[in-house]
Write an enzyme that holds these catalytic residues in place. Structure first.
Site, PDB file in Angstrom:
ATOM      1  N   GLU A 136      -6.255  19.637   4.540  1.00 47.74           N
ATOM      2  CA  GLU A 136      -5.157  18.706   4.763  1.00 47.74           C
ATOM      3  C   GLU A 136      -3.991  19.021   3.829  1.00 47.74           C
ATOM      4  O   GLU A 136      -4.122  19.744   2.847  1.00 47.74           O
ATOM      5  CB  GLU A 136      -5.622  17.264   4.517  1.00 47.74           C
ATOM      6  CG  GLU A 136      -6.725  16.789   5.444  1.00 47.74           C
ATOM      7  CD  GLU A 136      -6.966  15.305   5.304  1.00 47.74           C
ATOM      8  OE1 GLU A 136      -6.649  14.582   6.254  1.00 47.74           O
ATOM      9  OE2 GLU A 136      -7.470  14.863   4.253  1.00 47.74           O
ATOM     10  N   TRP A 165     -10.313   8.883  -0.630  1.00 48.38           N
ATOM     11  CA  TRP A 165     -10.650   8.157   0.586  1.00 48.38           C
ATOM     12  C   TRP A 165     -12.085   7.627   0.579  1.00 48.38           C
ATOM     13  O   TRP A 165     -12.429   6.769   1.400  1.00 48.38           O
ATOM     14  CB  TRP A 165     -10.409   9.028   1.815  1.00 48.38           C
ATOM     15  CG  TRP A 165      -8.948   9.152   2.132  1.00 48.38           C
ATOM     16  CD1 TRP A 165      -8.166  10.248   2.001  1.00 48.38           C
ATOM     17  CD2 TRP A 165      -8.087   8.105   2.606  1.00 48.38           C
ATOM     18  NE1 TRP A 165      -6.865   9.967   2.365  1.00 48.38           N
ATOM     19  CE2 TRP A 165      -6.801   8.659   2.748  1.00 48.38           C
ATOM     20  CE3 TRP A 165      -8.281   6.760   2.924  1.00 48.38           C
ATOM     21  CZ2 TRP A 165      -5.707   7.913   3.200  1.00 48.38           C
ATOM     22  CZ3 TRP A 165      -7.193   6.016   3.375  1.00 48.38           C
ATOM     23  CH2 TRP A 165      -5.933   6.591   3.507  1.00 48.38           C
ATOM     24  N   TRP A 209       2.813   9.650   9.802  1.00 50.80           N
ATOM     25  CA  TRP A 209       1.820  10.207   8.899  1.00 50.80           C
ATOM     26  C   TRP A 209       2.548  11.116   7.904  1.00 50.80           C
ATOM     27  O   TRP A 209       3.731  10.956   7.644  1.00 50.80           O
ATOM     28  CB  TRP A 209       0.769  10.961   9.697  1.00 50.80           C
ATOM     29  CG  TRP A 209      -0.068  10.107  10.617  1.00 50.80           C
ATOM     30  CD1 TRP A 209       0.364   9.057  11.392  1.00 50.80           C
ATOM     31  CD2 TRP A 209      -1.465  10.232  10.863  1.00 50.80           C
ATOM     32  NE1 TRP A 209      -0.685   8.526  12.108  1.00 50.80           N
ATOM     33  CE2 TRP A 209      -1.818   9.237  11.809  1.00 50.80           C
ATOM     34  CE3 TRP A 209      -2.451  11.091  10.407  1.00 50.80           C
ATOM     35  CZ2 TRP A 209      -3.118   9.073  12.277  1.00 50.80           C
ATOM     36  CZ3 TRP A 209      -3.755  10.938  10.873  1.00 50.80           C
ATOM     37  CH2 TRP A 209      -4.087   9.937  11.794  1.00 50.80           C
ATOM     38  N   TRP A 251       0.817  -1.220   0.000  1.00 42.96           N
ATOM     39  CA  TRP A 251       0.000   0.000   0.000  1.00 42.96           C
ATOM     40  C   TRP A 251       0.849   1.268   0.000  1.00 42.96           C
ATOM     41  O   TRP A 251       1.882   1.344   0.652  1.00 42.96           O
ATOM     42  CB  TRP A 251      -0.866   0.016   1.259  1.00 42.96           C
ATOM     43  CG  TRP A 251      -1.474   1.354   1.621  1.00 42.96           C
ATOM     44  CD1 TRP A 251      -0.893   2.337   2.374  1.00 42.96           C
ATOM     45  CD2 TRP A 251      -2.766   1.838   1.261  1.00 42.96           C
ATOM     46  NE1 TRP A 251      -1.755   3.405   2.508  1.00 42.96           N
ATOM     47  CE2 TRP A 251      -2.916   3.130   1.839  1.00 42.96           C
ATOM     48  CE3 TRP A 251      -3.840   1.315   0.525  1.00 42.96           C
ATOM     49  CZ2 TRP A 251      -4.078   3.892   1.683  1.00 42.96           C
ATOM     50  CZ3 TRP A 251      -4.994   2.071   0.380  1.00 42.96           C
ATOM     51  CH2 TRP A 251      -5.099   3.337   0.951  1.00 42.96           C
ATOM     52  N   LYS A 252       0.368   2.273  -0.727  1.00 35.19           N
ATOM     53  CA  LYS A 252       0.865   3.636  -0.563  1.00 35.19           C
ATOM     54  C   LYS A 252      -0.312   4.591  -0.581  1.00 35.19           C
ATOM     55  O   LYS A 252      -1.341   4.332  -1.206  1.00 35.19           O
ATOM     56  CB  LYS A 252       1.863   4.034  -1.661  1.00 35.19           C
ATOM     57  CG  LYS A 252       1.211   4.448  -2.985  1.00 35.19           C
ATOM     58  CD  LYS A 252       2.182   5.166  -3.916  1.00 35.19           C
ATOM     59  CE  LYS A 252       2.637   6.492  -3.371  1.00 35.19           C
ATOM     60  NZ  LYS A 252       1.524   7.501  -3.265  1.00 35.19           N
ATOM     61  N   ASN A 253      -0.128   5.742   0.124  1.00 34.99           N
ATOM     62  CA  ASN A 253      -1.077   6.827  -0.047  1.00 34.99           C
ATOM     63  C   ASN A 253      -0.314   8.132  -0.210  1.00 34.99           C
ATOM     64  O   ASN A 253       0.353   8.311  -1.240  1.00 34.99           O
ATOM     65  CB  ASN A 253      -2.147   6.854   1.060  1.00 34.99           C
ATOM     66  CG  ASN A 253      -1.640   6.878   2.474  1.00 34.99           C
ATOM     67  OD1 ASN A 253      -0.834   6.035   2.869  1.00 34.99           O
ATOM     68  ND2 ASN A 253      -2.112   7.821   3.275  1.00 34.99           N
ATOM     69  N   ASP A 254      -0.339   9.040   0.732  1.00 32.41           N
ATOM     70  CA  ASP A 254       0.129  10.406   0.502  1.00 32.41           C
ATOM     71  C   ASP A 254       1.561  10.486  -0.031  1.00 32.41           C
ATOM     72  O   ASP A 254       2.508   9.980   0.601  1.00 32.41           O
ATOM     73  CB  ASP A 254       0.089  11.201   1.808  1.00 32.41           C
ATOM     74  CG  ASP A 254      -1.308  11.342   2.374  1.00 32.41           C
ATOM     75  OD1 ASP A 254      -2.232  10.684   1.863  1.00 32.41           O
ATOM     76  OD2 ASP A 254      -1.471  12.117   3.339  1.00 32.41           O
ATOM     77  N   ARG A 292      -1.908  18.481  11.904  1.00 31.62           N
ATOM     78  CA  ARG A 292      -1.083  17.524  11.153  1.00 31.62           C
ATOM     79  C   ARG A 292      -0.555  18.096   9.828  1.00 31.62           C
ATOM     80  O   ARG A 292      -0.846  19.203   9.435  1.00 31.62           O
ATOM     81  CB  ARG A 292      -1.896  16.268  10.858  1.00 31.62           C
ATOM     82  CG  ARG A 292      -3.158  16.468  10.009  1.00 31.62           C
ATOM     83  CD  ARG A 292      -3.821  15.117   9.738  1.00 31.62           C
ATOM     84  NE  ARG A 292      -5.079  15.198   9.016  1.00 31.62           N
ATOM     85  CZ  ARG A 292      -6.280  15.277   9.584  1.00 31.62           C
ATOM     86  NH1 ARG A 292      -6.382  15.304  10.903  1.00 31.62           N
ATOM     87  NH2 ARG A 292      -7.373  15.329   8.851  1.00 31.62           N
ATOM     88  N   ASP A 293       0.225  17.243   9.165  1.00 33.08           N
ATOM     89  CA  ASP A 293       0.730  17.459   7.802  1.00 33.08           C
ATOM     90  C   ASP A 293       1.625  18.690   7.692  1.00 33.08           C
ATOM     91  O   ASP A 293       1.379  19.581   6.868  1.00 33.08           O
ATOM     92  CB  ASP A 293      -0.429  17.572   6.809  1.00 33.08           C
ATOM     93  CG  ASP A 293      -1.380  16.396   6.831  1.00 33.08           C
ATOM     94  OD1 ASP A 293      -0.978  15.338   7.337  1.00 33.08           O
ATOM     95  OD2 ASP A 293      -2.520  16.537   6.360  1.00 33.08           O
TER      96      ASP A 293
END
Length: 524
Positions: free
Chosen positions: A239, A329, A124, A62-65, A190-191
């Site tokens: 985000e 998402w 994250w 898996w990968k996301n951001d 976050r981020d």
């Protein structure tokens, strides 16, 4: 619902239910419940391969951001969120690294910042910077990562932590176990996106704080002071903030503040919203209240922009690169690549982003595929000028290619292309123009949106009757349409059957002309 709650809904195996369905795909597993895939039999040989032909994909799992790539020793270092335990139904991401010199071909370097090596758990999103002058005390040229972690779990425990590297960004060491920016008692903190403010001799962080992007500054990357913020309501939790300066061809320089945002409730995209304006080191002042959007499709999320480095290694003030996660998402775990290829995670093509001034005097960002893609062309089919009334099936077949043309439809209601068309003509992706708008429609093919709601994206056209330029990147699980030299872009995930490899043109309500029609294939 938080991204973490959605991530817990690992849906390994649900794509098996998706592949036989048409044209609308099943939505997959229930968010919030991990669904282990179980071991694959050694003799199981999937019949299909859905891994993209020329887009970046995670090697496995898996990968996301995406995390903003940084330039180190002549290479772009691209970090991204990676979960090695995805197919086992486990939650939690590390930072995996790939390097590239041209941003088309990437070399996997493995996990650079592991998860669960401190009591704070997994990592994250955040950002890496090259500390050229050694302000953090780890030496000149050290690579410093500021990243969100949530020791208590959930979105109400998020704090910012520091990792550093002294080997060119290949491996990282945690800077203790305490945060460099503690949570002040709020949810959604976050981020962190960190940039160097050379004018003021300090670092600046843009941080997602619910419907606000907070600005913080630091002399040493270890101690941060709040400096102001920018608030915009109506787009949900903002985000993955972005902050940069870019110069237009007329010499005008603008600051740009970008965020990943959800505008679906207001009929807006769920991608990358941005404002042009000014920034004084602590406050951002937008040129207009409402944002513009760098992508109008359904699947270009958590996008990052980053410096384009010239041959001498210096950043180009007039051009930036950008890349996004080709997913959403709302249906993140619905893809045939899970069962067919053992992974879930594809990125958009890297884009070159420029600042332009329109006829009204306002400024906007425009995108084009990275120039280096031209160096990977393996086949070119030049079809010239084609006149179409009704539907015209072309002789070309393929599942991974680029098609470009200029459409004149002043005698037609609409015109466009049927991409990834099935042999019987019933399944296809439609891309083109209709009346006063350009559109990308995935309803007539298999796609991840089980609700049937998010099927067609639209953007306005200019003067009626003028030619419209389209450049469309088609791959096994995605379509990216660049309209009028990238004034608008539509990126969407699609899962056509691999036998759906035809290409057709259409003119509705009259004759349309497709000029300089060219198809290119790539080898990466």
């Amino acid at each position: 619902m938080s991204r973490r709650a959605l991530f817990a809904g690992t849906a390994a195996g649900t794509a098996a239910a998706l592949l036989p369905a048409a044209p609308a795909a099943a939505s997959g597993g229930r968010p919030g419940a991990a669904v282990p895939a179980g071991p694959r039999r050694p003799d199981a040989v999937p019949a299909a391969r859905y891994r993209a032909g020329y887009h970046f994909t995670v090697p496995d799992q898996w990968k996301n951001d995406p995390q903003r790539p940084v330039w180190i020793d002549g290479e772009y270092h691209y970090y991204y969120l990676y979960n090695a335990d995805y197919l086992a139904g486990e939650v939690g991401t590390a930072w995996r690294l790939a390097t590239s010199t041209d941003l088309v071909s990437f070399r996997d370097r493995g996990v650079a910042v592991p998860k669960d090596t401190t009591p704070n758990g997994d990592l994250w999103s955040g950002s890496a910077v090259v500390d050229t002058h050694g302000t953090a005390g780890f030496g000149a040229g050290a690579v410093v990562v500021i990243v969100t972690m949530s020791p208590g779990g959930g979105t109400d425990q998020q704090e910012q932590f520091l990792y550093y590297s002294t080997d060119g960004g290949r491996t990282f060491t945690p800077y203790g176990t305490g945060p460099v920016l503690p949570n002040p008692g709020v949810a959604d903190f976050r981020d962190p996106k960190v940039i160097r403010d050379e004018e003021r001799g300090r670092w600046v962080m843009a941080l997602a704080q619910n419907d606000t992007i907070g600005f913080h500054h630091s002399a040493d990357l270890k101690s941060w002071t709040p400096a102001g913020g920018f608030t915009h309501r109506g787009l949900g939790v903002l985000e993955c903030p972005d902050l940069f300066r870019i110069t237009a061809p007329d010499g005008t320089a603008k600051w740009v503040l970008g965020v990943s945002a959800n505008g679906k409730a207001a009929g807006l995209p769920h991608t990358y919203a941005y404002w042009t304006g000014s920034f004084d080191g602590g406050a951002f002042t937008p040129d207009a209240a409402d944002p513009q959007w760098l992508d109008h499709g359904w699947d270009w999320y958590a996008a990052v922009t980053f410096d384009r480095h010239r041959a001498d290694g210096t950043p180009d003030p007039a051009v930036r690169y950008a890349m996004g996660w080709l997913n959403n998402w709302d249906y993140a775990h619905t893809t045939p690549t899970i069962d067919c290829d053992g992974f879930n995670g594809t990125d958009s093509i890297v884009r070159e982003v420029v600042l332009r001034r329109d006829d009204s005097g306002a400024y906007h960002l425009a995108s084009r595929p990275v120039t280096a893609l031209d160096s990977h062309v393996s086949r070119t089919v030049r079809l010239g000028d084609l006149s179409v009334e009704g539907t015209r099936l072309l002789e070309y077949t393929g599942v991974s290619y680029e098609v470009s043309c200029e459409i004149t439809a002043d005698h037609a209601t609409g015109a466009g292309l049927q991409l990834r068309r099935s042999p019987d003509g019933n399944r296809h992706i439609d891309a083109g123009i209709w009346g006063d708008y350009a559109f990308l429609n995935r309803r007539a093919t298999v796609n991840p949106d089980g609700s049937g709601t998010w099927q067609e994206s639209r953007t306005p056209l200019g003067a009626a009757g003028r030619p419209v330029r389209l450049r469309i990147l088609v791959d096994r699980t995605s379509v990216e349409m660049f309209v009028d030299d990238g004034r608008h872009v539509h990126s969407s995930a699609v899962f056509p059957y691999l036998v759906d490899d035809r290409l057709a043109l259409f003119g509705a309500g009259g004759r349309a002309v497709f000029r300089n029609t060219v198809i290119r294939e790539f080898t990466v």
